[in-house]
Design a protein around this motif. Sequence first.
Motif, PDB file in Angstrom:
ATOM      1  N   VAL A   1      -9.790   1.562   6.781  1.00  0.00           N
ATOM      2  CA  VAL A   1      -8.572   1.293   6.005  1.00  0.00           C
ATOM      3  C   VAL A   1      -8.509   2.242   4.804  1.00  0.00           C
ATOM      4  CG1 VAL A   1      -7.442  -0.404   4.509  1.00  0.00           C
ATOM      5  CG2 VAL A   1      -8.369  -1.125   6.723  1.00  0.00           C
ATOM      6  N   ALA A   2      -9.631   2.397   4.102  1.00  0.00           N
ATOM      7  CA  ALA A   2      -9.650   3.263   2.907  1.00  0.00           C
ATOM      8  C   ALA A   2      -9.344   4.719   3.275  1.00  0.00           C
ATOM      9  CB  ALA A   2     -11.000   3.159   2.201  1.00  0.00           C
ATOM     10  N   GLU A   3      -9.870   5.149   4.419  1.00  0.00           N
ATOM     11  CA  GLU A   3      -9.610   6.543   4.841  1.00  0.00           C
ATOM     12  C   GLU A   3      -8.138   6.753   5.201  1.00  0.00           C
ATOM     13  OE1 GLU A   3     -13.986   7.766   6.674  1.00  0.00           O
ATOM     14  OE2 GLU A   3     -12.519   6.749   7.953  1.00  0.00           O
ATOM     15  N   ILE A   4      -7.574   5.781   5.908  1.00  0.00           N
ATOM     16  CA  ILE A   4      -6.153   5.898   6.281  1.00  0.00           C
ATOM     17  C   ILE A   4      -5.318   5.983   5.003  1.00  0.00           C
ATOM     18  CG2 ILE A   4      -4.205   4.814   7.466  1.00  0.00           C
ATOM     19  CD1 ILE A   4      -6.290   3.141   9.082  1.00  0.00           C
ATOM     20  N   TRP A   5      -5.651   5.092   4.068  1.00  0.00           N
ATOM     21  CA  TRP A   5      -4.914   4.981   2.808  1.00  0.00           C
ATOM     22  C   TRP A   5      -4.991   6.304   2.047  1.00  0.00           C
ATOM     23  CZ3 TRP A   5      -3.339  -0.270   1.594  1.00  0.00           C
ATOM     24  CH2 TRP A   5      -2.655  -0.406   0.379  1.00  0.00           C
ATOM     25  N   ARG A   6      -6.201   6.877   2.026  1.00  0.00           N
ATOM     26  CA  ARG A   6      -6.396   8.150   1.307  1.00  0.00           C
ATOM     27  C   ARG A   6      -5.573   9.270   1.935  1.00  0.00           C
ATOM     28  NH1 ARG A   6     -11.657   7.107   0.306  1.00  0.00           N
ATOM     29  NH2 ARG A   6     -12.308   8.023   2.284  1.00  0.00           N
ATOM     30  N   ALA A   7      -5.603   9.317   3.258  1.00  0.00           N
ATOM     31  CA  ALA A   7      -4.944  10.430   3.951  1.00  0.00           C
ATOM     32  C   ALA A   7      -3.429  10.242   4.036  1.00  0.00           C
ATOM     33  CB  ALA A   7      -5.532  10.591   5.352  1.00  0.00           C
ATOM     34  N   GLU A   8      -2.986   9.009   4.222  1.00  0.00           N
ATOM     35  CA  GLU A   8      -1.566   8.793   4.540  1.00  0.00           C
ATOM     36  C   GLU A   8      -0.855   7.863   3.563  1.00  0.00           C
ATOM     37  OE1 GLU A   8      -0.947   8.080   8.708  1.00  0.00           O
ATOM     38  OE2 GLU A   8      -2.851   9.051   9.165  1.00  0.00           O
ATOM     39  N   GLY A   9      -1.574   7.430   2.554  1.00  0.00           N
ATOM     40  CA  GLY A   9      -0.964   6.569   1.548  1.00  0.00           C
ATOM     41  C   GLY A   9      -0.734   5.161   2.059  1.00  0.00           C
ATOM     42  N   GLU A  10      -0.206   4.326   1.171  1.00  0.00           N
ATOM     43  CA  GLU A  10       0.044   2.938   1.565  1.00  0.00           C
ATOM     44  C   GLU A  10       1.047   2.877   2.716  1.00  0.00           C
ATOM     45  OE1 GLU A  10       1.007   0.083  -1.505  1.00  0.00           O
ATOM     46  OE2 GLU A  10       1.320  -1.501   0.001  1.00  0.00           O
ATOM     47  N   GLU A  11       2.049   3.721   2.667  1.00  0.00           N
ATOM     48  CA  GLU A  11       3.077   3.690   3.708  1.00  0.00           C
ATOM     49  C   GLU A  11       2.470   3.950   5.091  1.00  0.00           C
ATOM     50  OE1 GLU A  11       7.071   6.158   4.441  1.00  0.00           O
ATOM     51  OE2 GLU A  11       6.400   6.064   2.350  1.00  0.00           O
ATOM     52  N   GLY A  12       1.577   4.931   5.139  1.00  0.00           N
ATOM     53  CA  GLY A  12       0.902   5.241   6.405  1.00  0.00           C
ATOM     54  C   GLY A  12       0.099   4.053   6.894  1.00  0.00           C
ATOM     55  N   PHE A  13      -0.633   3.433   5.979  1.00  0.00           N
ATOM     56  CA  PHE A  13      -1.421   2.261   6.373  1.00  0.00           C
ATOM     57  C   PHE A  13      -0.517   1.135   6.871  1.00  0.00           C
ATOM     58  CE2 PHE A  13      -3.015  -1.972   5.342  1.00  0.00           C
ATOM     59  CZ  PHE A  13      -4.037  -2.024   6.283  1.00  0.00           C
ATOM     60  N   ARG A  14       0.579   0.880   6.157  1.00  0.00           N
ATOM     61  CA  ARG A  14       1.466  -0.241   6.556  1.00  0.00           C
ATOM     62  C   ARG A  14       2.048  -0.022   7.947  1.00  0.00           C
ATOM     63  NH1 ARG A  14      -0.611  -3.980   3.484  1.00  0.00           N
ATOM     64  NH2 ARG A  14      -0.445  -3.527   1.278  1.00  0.00           N
ATOM     65  N   ALA A  15       2.275   1.235   8.323  1.00  0.00           N
ATOM     66  CA  ALA A  15       2.795   1.514   9.675  1.00  0.00           C
ATOM     67  C   ALA A  15       1.746   1.132  10.720  1.00  0.00           C
ATOM     68  CB  ALA A  15       3.168   2.986   9.792  1.00  0.00           C
ATOM     69  N   PHE A  16       0.474   1.472  10.473  1.00  0.00           N
ATOM     70  CA  PHE A  16      -0.600   1.066  11.402  1.00  0.00           C
ATOM     71  C   PHE A  16      -0.728  -0.455  11.421  1.00  0.00           C
ATOM     72  CE2 PHE A  16      -2.302   5.452  10.840  1.00  0.00           C
ATOM     73  CZ  PHE A  16      -2.353   5.793  12.180  1.00  0.00           C
ATOM     74  N   GLU A  17      -0.594  -1.052  10.240  1.00  0.00           N
ATOM     75  CA  GLU A  17      -0.733  -2.510  10.149  1.00  0.00           C
ATOM     76  C   GLU A  17       0.353  -3.213  10.976  1.00  0.00           C
ATOM     77  OE1 GLU A  17       0.082  -4.448   6.235  1.00  0.00           O
ATOM     78  OE2 GLU A  17      -1.865  -5.414   6.556  1.00  0.00           O
TER      79      GLU A  17
END
Length: 168
Positions: free
Chosen positions: A46-62
């Motif tokens: 989760v932290a890596e996704i967040w770092r690379a793609e920001g919160e928006e990127g993480f929320r899309a995976f979520e």
Amino acid sequence: MGGSIVLIGFMGAGKSTVGRLLADRLGFTFVDTDRIAEDLADGRSVAEIWRAEGEEGFRAFEQQAIQRAVTEPGRVIATGGGAILTAANRKRLRDAGAIVHLRVDADEVRRRVKRSAGRPLLAGRSRAEADELLEERERHYMRSADLTIDTTGRSPDEVVDQIIEGLR
Ligand code: S3P
């Protein structure tokens, strides 16, 4: 789909720990939307996704992870603390079954979440800011939940007992 139990609540509320125990007790399958999101992101944390793609990127995976999590009945679904923030996620989770909010107070969050490294949302926040986020989130959790269980001072097994009792 129905028939599952969805655990919502703030970081450190014990959703994963309680979820595993609850699934064992009921003979349900345990799934965790953060772990599904990590699988969908080729094993990045989760932290890596967040770092690379920001919160928006993480929320899309979520969001995709939640879609996957609800495909089968008879599951205990532990969600990330922000899972219920969008209407689409809320609807999917509500359709999946009973929504149980694990409530936790600010002191207990601090005790349980010792390192914020894996939790990008807490990293860099002051204590007051983290408390404010918790307060704001609790309003969302309360609104989405069929049942709220206070976890403060309770062991995971006690919380499981309360959930089973509360959903009876
Ligand atoms: C988040 C909570 C985390 C994880 C991500 C964002 C949130 O999950 O999904 O860091 O927005 O509250 P846990 O609640 O399982 O720590």
